[in-house]
Motif scaffolding. Structure first.
Motif, PDB file in Angstrom:
ATOM      1  N   SER B 388       0.831  -1.202   0.000  1.00  0.00           N
ATOM      2  CA  SER B 388       0.000   0.000   0.000  1.00  0.00           C
ATOM      3  C   SER B 388       0.861   1.246   0.000  1.00  0.00           C
ATOM      4  CB  SER B 388      -0.909   0.011   1.230  1.00  0.00           C
ATOM      5  OG  SER B 388      -1.435   1.308   1.408  1.00  0.00           O
ATOM      6  N   THR B 389       0.531   2.157  -0.921  1.00  0.00           N
ATOM      7  CA  THR B 389       1.223   3.447  -0.945  1.00  0.00           C
ATOM      8  C   THR B 389       0.277   4.558  -0.516  1.00  0.00           C
ATOM      9  OG1 THR B 389       0.678   3.589  -3.283  1.00  0.00           O
ATOM     10  CG2 THR B 389       2.876   2.820  -2.719  1.00  0.00           C
ATOM     11  N   GLN B 390      -0.806   4.186   0.156  1.00  0.00           N
ATOM     12  CA  GLN B 390      -1.688   5.218   0.680  1.00  0.00           C
ATOM     13  C   GLN B 390      -1.525   5.261   2.197  1.00  0.00           C
ATOM     14  OE1 GLN B 390      -5.499   3.778  -0.658  1.00  0.00           O
ATOM     15  NE2 GLN B 390      -5.939   2.905   1.344  1.00  0.00           N
ATOM     16  N   LYS B 391      -2.143   6.264   2.813  1.00  0.00           N
ATOM     17  CA  LYS B 391      -1.967   6.428   4.254  1.00  0.00           C
ATOM     18  C   LYS B 391      -3.117   5.849   5.065  1.00  0.00           C
ATOM     19  CE  LYS B 391       0.848  10.604   4.046  1.00  0.00           C
ATOM     20  NZ  LYS B 391       0.914  11.994   4.544  1.00  0.00           N
ATOM     21  N   LEU B 392      -4.289   5.719   4.453  1.00  0.00           N
ATOM     22  CA  LEU B 392      -5.423   5.169   5.191  1.00  0.00           C
ATOM     23  C   LEU B 392      -5.354   3.647   5.208  1.00  0.00           C
ATOM     24  CD1 LEU B 392      -8.595   7.211   4.127  1.00  0.00           C
ATOM     25  CD2 LEU B 392      -7.086   7.570   6.052  1.00  0.00           C
ATOM     26  N   HIS B 393      -5.876   3.063   6.277  1.00  0.00           N
ATOM     27  CA  HIS B 393      -6.125   1.626   6.420  1.00  0.00           C
ATOM     28  C   HIS B 393      -4.861   0.794   6.568  1.00  0.00           C
ATOM     29  CE1 HIS B 393      -8.469  -2.000   6.375  1.00  0.00           C
ATOM     30  NE2 HIS B 393      -7.729  -2.495   5.409  1.00  0.00           N
ATOM     31  N   ALA B 394      -3.990   0.817   5.562  1.00  0.00           N
ATOM     32  CA  ALA B 394      -2.781  -0.001   5.604  1.00  0.00           C
ATOM     33  C   ALA B 394      -1.725   0.738   4.814  1.00  0.00           C
ATOM     34  CB  ALA B 394      -3.039  -1.364   4.975  1.00  0.00           C
ATOM     35  N   ARG B 395      -0.494   0.669   5.281  1.00  0.00           N
ATOM     36  CA  ARG B 395       0.605   1.351   4.591  1.00  0.00           C
ATOM     37  C   ARG B 395       1.800   0.419   4.560  1.00  0.00           C
ATOM     38  NH1 ARG B 395       3.302   7.197   6.291  1.00  0.00           N
ATOM     39  NH2 ARG B 395       3.457   7.999   4.173  1.00  0.00           N
ATOM     40  N   GLY B 396       2.375   0.260   3.362  1.00  0.00           N
ATOM     41  CA  GLY B 396       3.507  -0.651   3.221  1.00  0.00           C
ATOM     42  C   GLY B 396       3.022  -2.047   2.865  1.00  0.00           C
ATOM     43  N   PRO B 397       3.897  -3.057   3.072  1.00  0.00           N
ATOM     44  CA  PRO B 397       3.509  -4.428   2.732  1.00  0.00           C
ATOM     45  C   PRO B 397       2.272  -4.826   3.534  1.00  0.00           C
ATOM     46  CG  PRO B 397       5.861  -4.311   3.235  1.00  0.00           C
ATOM     47  CD  PRO B 397       5.261  -2.989   3.621  1.00  0.00           C
ATOM     48  N   MET B 398       1.258  -5.341   2.857  1.00  0.00           N
ATOM     49  CA  MET B 398       0.009  -5.662   3.533  1.00  0.00           C
ATOM     50  C   MET B 398      -0.057  -7.136   3.876  1.00  0.00           C
ATOM     51  SD  MET B 398      -2.863  -3.386   1.598  1.00  0.00           S
ATOM     52  CE  MET B 398      -2.414  -3.758  -0.100  1.00  0.00           C
ATOM     53  N   GLY B 399      -0.044  -7.453   5.130  1.00  0.00           N
ATOM     54  CA  GLY B 399      -0.270  -8.815   5.581  1.00  0.00           C
ATOM     55  C   GLY B 399      -1.762  -9.091   5.641  1.00  0.00           C
ATOM     56  N   LEU B 400      -2.131 -10.246   6.164  1.00  0.00           N
ATOM     57  CA  LEU B 400      -3.542 -10.618   6.208  1.00  0.00           C
ATOM     58  C   LEU B 400      -4.423  -9.610   6.962  1.00  0.00           C
ATOM     59  CD1 LEU B 400      -3.359 -14.502   6.701  1.00  0.00           C
ATOM     60  CD2 LEU B 400      -3.912 -13.233   4.623  1.00  0.00           C
ATOM     61  N   PRO B 401      -3.949  -8.992   8.066  1.00  0.00           N
ATOM     62  CA  PRO B 401      -4.834  -8.050   8.770  1.00  0.00           C
ATOM     63  C   PRO B 401      -5.323  -6.908   7.873  1.00  0.00           C
ATOM     64  CG  PRO B 401      -2.977  -8.618  10.167  1.00  0.00           C
ATOM     65  CD  PRO B 401      -2.688  -9.203   8.804  1.00  0.00           C
ATOM     66  N   ALA B 402      -4.563  -6.566   6.822  1.00  0.00           N
ATOM     67  CA  ALA B 402      -5.000  -5.491   5.923  1.00  0.00           C
ATOM     68  C   ALA B 402      -6.263  -5.875   5.161  1.00  0.00           C
ATOM     69  CB  ALA B 402      -3.888  -5.134   4.942  1.00  0.00           C
ATOM     70  N   LEU B 403      -6.578  -7.173   5.136  1.00  0.00           N
ATOM     71  CA  LEU B 403      -7.797  -7.623   4.444  1.00  0.00           C
ATOM     72  C   LEU B 403      -8.966  -7.786   5.407  1.00  0.00           C
ATOM     73  CD1 LEU B 403      -6.248 -10.153   1.894  1.00  0.00           C
ATOM     74  CD2 LEU B 403      -6.943  -7.776   1.543  1.00  0.00           C
ATOM     75  N   THR B 404      -8.846  -7.176   6.581  1.00  0.00           N
ATOM     76  CA  THR B 404      -9.943  -7.254   7.550  1.00  0.00           C
ATOM     77  C   THR B 404     -10.421  -5.860   7.937  1.00  0.00           C
ATOM     78  OG1 THR B 404      -8.514  -7.203   9.523  1.00  0.00           O
ATOM     79  CG2 THR B 404      -8.952  -9.365   8.546  1.00  0.00           C
ATOM     80  N   SER B 405     -11.626  -5.816   8.504  1.00  0.00           N
ATOM     81  CA  SER B 405     -12.150  -4.620   9.137  1.00  0.00           C
ATOM     82  C   SER B 405     -12.351  -4.960  10.622  1.00  0.00           C
ATOM     83  CB  SER B 405     -13.481  -4.229   8.494  1.00  0.00           C
ATOM     84  OG  SER B 405     -13.972  -3.035   9.067  1.00  0.00           O
ATOM     85  N   THR B 406     -13.078  -4.129  11.324  1.00  0.00           N
ATOM     86  CA  THR B 406     -13.334  -4.415  12.734  1.00  0.00           C
ATOM     87  C   THR B 406     -14.816  -4.214  13.024  1.00  0.00           C
ATOM     88  OG1 THR B 406     -12.974  -2.133  13.400  1.00  0.00           O
ATOM     89  CG2 THR B 406     -11.049  -3.577  13.404  1.00  0.00           C
ATOM     90  N   LYS B 407     -15.238  -4.687  14.180  1.00  0.00           N
ATOM     91  CA  LYS B 407     -16.634  -4.532  14.595  1.00  0.00           C
ATOM     92  C   LYS B 407     -16.656  -4.432  16.111  1.00  0.00           C
ATOM     93  CE  LYS B 407     -19.551  -8.343  14.318  1.00  0.00           C
ATOM     94  NZ  LYS B 407     -20.522  -9.205  13.604  1.00  0.00           N
ATOM     95  N   TYR B 408     -17.480  -3.540  16.643  1.00  0.00           N
ATOM     96  CA  TYR B 408     -17.688  -3.486  18.090  1.00  0.00           C
ATOM     97  C   TYR B 408     -18.900  -4.339  18.452  1.00  0.00           C
ATOM     98  CZ  TYR B 408     -14.422   0.447  18.451  1.00  0.00           C
ATOM     99  OH  TYR B 408     -13.304   1.233  18.417  1.00  0.00           O
TER     100      TYR B 408
END
Lengths: 418, 418
Positions: B388-408
């Motif tokens: 990822s070359t953007q600043k939101l969500h994930a930056r740099g090499p994206m591991g598996l967590p970059a393919l997830t969101s979160t929930k409360y």
């Protein structure tokens, strides 16, 4: 075109300032916030005078009294706004936080830290308090901000920003960290939405139409906030009193906000026994009921709820009521009409509660509590820049970490890739 | 229009499947990945036959040999692709991970967990291995995937997807978790980019032009990947041999990738003494040098580097060389021309190293190591969906967590908001 030059020019100043604000200490940022709070109070009369111009313009334009009330500033409200800044001072600074640290077999030491996003574009409507809140949150996280408020508050915003910028002159932060777009033309919004390379993110705060405009037109990354078609499902085993309290609170405690309920789903067995009593407090609170056929059969005064009603965020004293066969049908209804904001089940059945919490795809999913709690203060995060209804980056109430990015810092002693 | 219906229809199937894939266990997902890997190997001959069609089409269209080589599949490459899936099995499943758990004073218990993003749209070019890698990463994280590969690999991709979908039939995952858009018309890309409500995110993988198209046209959230104008700054105090090794590795070990170097910045004092020797290995590696005036004065064969050159990602054996006065000028150059991907300083001066690491705004910042290390495997994350070359969500090499969101998930016993 003066519009183009205002956005470009101010965004560029904000970008240059961001190189500085990203490097200052937490203490320096806190001093700046306190200086801003003090200055707002010291110059409250000037703000009130500017606000009077907005109010007069609004009255001349036939603005409703309720909107004028939201726009109006007085000493107490300015004290409240300044107090909001002081509360941000008390929040932990996420910048510099170390998120990961590890050494690779080749000896490379890799550290991941939180860094500011850079320049944040805020596009919002109405209330001038957002001008101060957003600025405080952005500066505390080492960002700079380009504000584009509604034209109804332009005189107030101009004065408030002038005071805040001036307050920064005695601090380590540059005045250019705060920029206000004064051009009220829609073109200035569109220019912000396409200011890639200058704005790092745009955050819209306002009604559904503003948010749609931003999502549809932005090429700059967006954090989508706010749209909320929230449901409460009253299951067969719900306690009647709890269901009454939660439903009334979710609908009527403050209907204008995004975490209020728009549609009440009721299990048929519960409805057969209790629907009249469940809805009695709604009717006392003058909530208009729009129901499915089964609801209309039980509640004589209920109008018919249409497909369009189920898909509408009323933000008003109107409630859809639909009787469902079971949990499964409730889940399907929410998957179809929900906006993934806040959803609630009222039940004594732990299995059903677990299934609801697990399978509903939303920012916040509740068991036996009102959806109205989806809020930064209620979650204990303090002031929030908004409630994210998207899945990337941040979801739900956004605390300060949502205004940061990350960076890997890697130290070696000559490593090259084989 | 058949194009519209293919994207809509397949995205809808993927969305329906996502409700299921979000709920399966890690074990079930791993079984599915292994079944897919086994099936790819068992049906390798069919894949090679389909690939032969793509290769013949490519040859008839005058595709270059190097592109044909990237497209070509044989038994060894298919084994490698299947092995990639098995490596994803070994990675930790981020879904369900508890990120926060706290109880509010009113008794509300709040838990934040990782959840799948939902439906991931992948838009990519060339190599058919991306079809398998991306599918494996998306399924492991409980997502479903809508693939839109390049038309040059369409026969290979169709066969590979057919085999993977068929392999899922013996597992807990539905075949519809994997969708391939077969329409090679550009309109199908545009339709994916506007499929809000069906696709939760679009990830482009490919050249600068593809990524620009996606960023400029998408209304669906995007994770931007890949564009890399990376710099190496050789400071006054750099060790000559280390600087030579790192610069050569960053430029020439694999110039076609995003983490390779495009511009070498050299401190004037270092350049005066060592520039010829620093660049000797480049010239041996047939790297074309384009230099600033000072560089041209020292290196007779250097062509002139233009503004446009500094802003170009060559992905080739071409290097800009600029001599700078000091660290400050190097930082300014990088701020102006960098794409916030990977930046490196070679120095023995700890203060300068700290300043560089701290103030450069990029996904990965290196001290005394090659920028070529910005990669999921090199960071120890395993296979990556992109950098990822953007600043939101994930930056740099994206591991598996970059393919997830979160929930409360919030549990109460009747709490309402006061």
């Amino acid at each position: 075109m003066s519009t183009i030059s205002e956005v470009k020019q101010k965004a560029l100043l904000a970008k240059q300032a961001a190189a500085l604000t990203s490097q200052v200490t937490t203490e320096q940022k806190n001093e700046a916030l306190i200086a801003m709070a003090d200055a707002l109070i010291a110059n409250a009369d000037d703000i009130i005078a500017a606000n009077a111009i907005d109010l007069e313009t609004g009255r001349n334009n036939g603005t409703s009294e309720s909107l004028l009330d939201r726009l109006a500033l007085n000493h107490a409200r300015i004290e409240g706004i300044a107090e909001g800044l002081r509360q941000i001072v008390a929040l932990e600074d996420p910048v510099g936080e170390q998120l990961a640290q590890f050494t690779r077999p080749n000896g490379l030491s890799i550290t991941q830290i939180r860094v500011p996003l850079g320049v944040i574009g805020m596009i919002y409507e109405a209330r001038p308090n957002v001008t101060v809140d957003a600025t405080g949150l952005c500066l505390k996280t080492g960002n700079t901000v380009v504000l584009r408020g509604g034209s109804a508050a332009i005189a107030s915003n101009r004065k408030i920003v002038e005071i805040m910028r001036s307050a920064l002159s005695s601090t380590a932060l540059p005045a250019d960290a705060i920029q206000l777009i004064e051009d009220s033309d829609r073109a200035s919004v569109n220019e912000m939405l396409k200011a890639n390379g200058l704005l790092d993110v745009v955050i819209p705060r306002g009604g559904a139409s503003l948010i749609r405009t931003v999502v549809e037109n932005a090429t700059v990354p967006v954090i989508e906030t706010g749209a909320g078609i929230c449901h409460t499902f009253v299951d067969e085993s719900a306690q009647l009193q709890m269901a009454k309290d939660i439903a009334l609170n979710a609908k009527a405690q403050r209907p204008s906000v995004c975490n209020s309920m728009e549609t009440l789903l009721v299990h048929q067995a519960f409805a057969d026994k209790h629907l009249t009593e469940l809805l009695a407090p709604m009717q006392e609170a003058n909530v208009e009921i729009r129901g499915c056929e089964r609801t209309q059969a039980l509640i004589a005064t209920a109008k018919q709820a249409t497909e369009a009603d189920y898909a509408t965020e009323y933000n008003d004293y109107i409630l859809n009521v639909r009787i469902v066969d079971d949990l499964e049908q409730a889940l399907q209804h929410i998957a179809k009409y929900g906006t993934m904001h806040s959803e609630c089940i009222v039940t004594e059945n732990e299995q059903n509660a677990a299934k609801f919490l697990q399978s509903i795809d939303a920012a916040a999913v509740y068991h036996n509590a009102s959806t109205r709690f989806t809020d930064g203060f209620e979650f204990g995060f303090g002031a929030e820049i908004g409630i994210s209804t998207q899945k990337l980056h941040a979801r739900g109430p956004m605390g300060l970490p949502a205004l940061t990015s990350t960076k890997y810092m890697i130290t070696g002693n000559g490593q090259i890739r084989g």
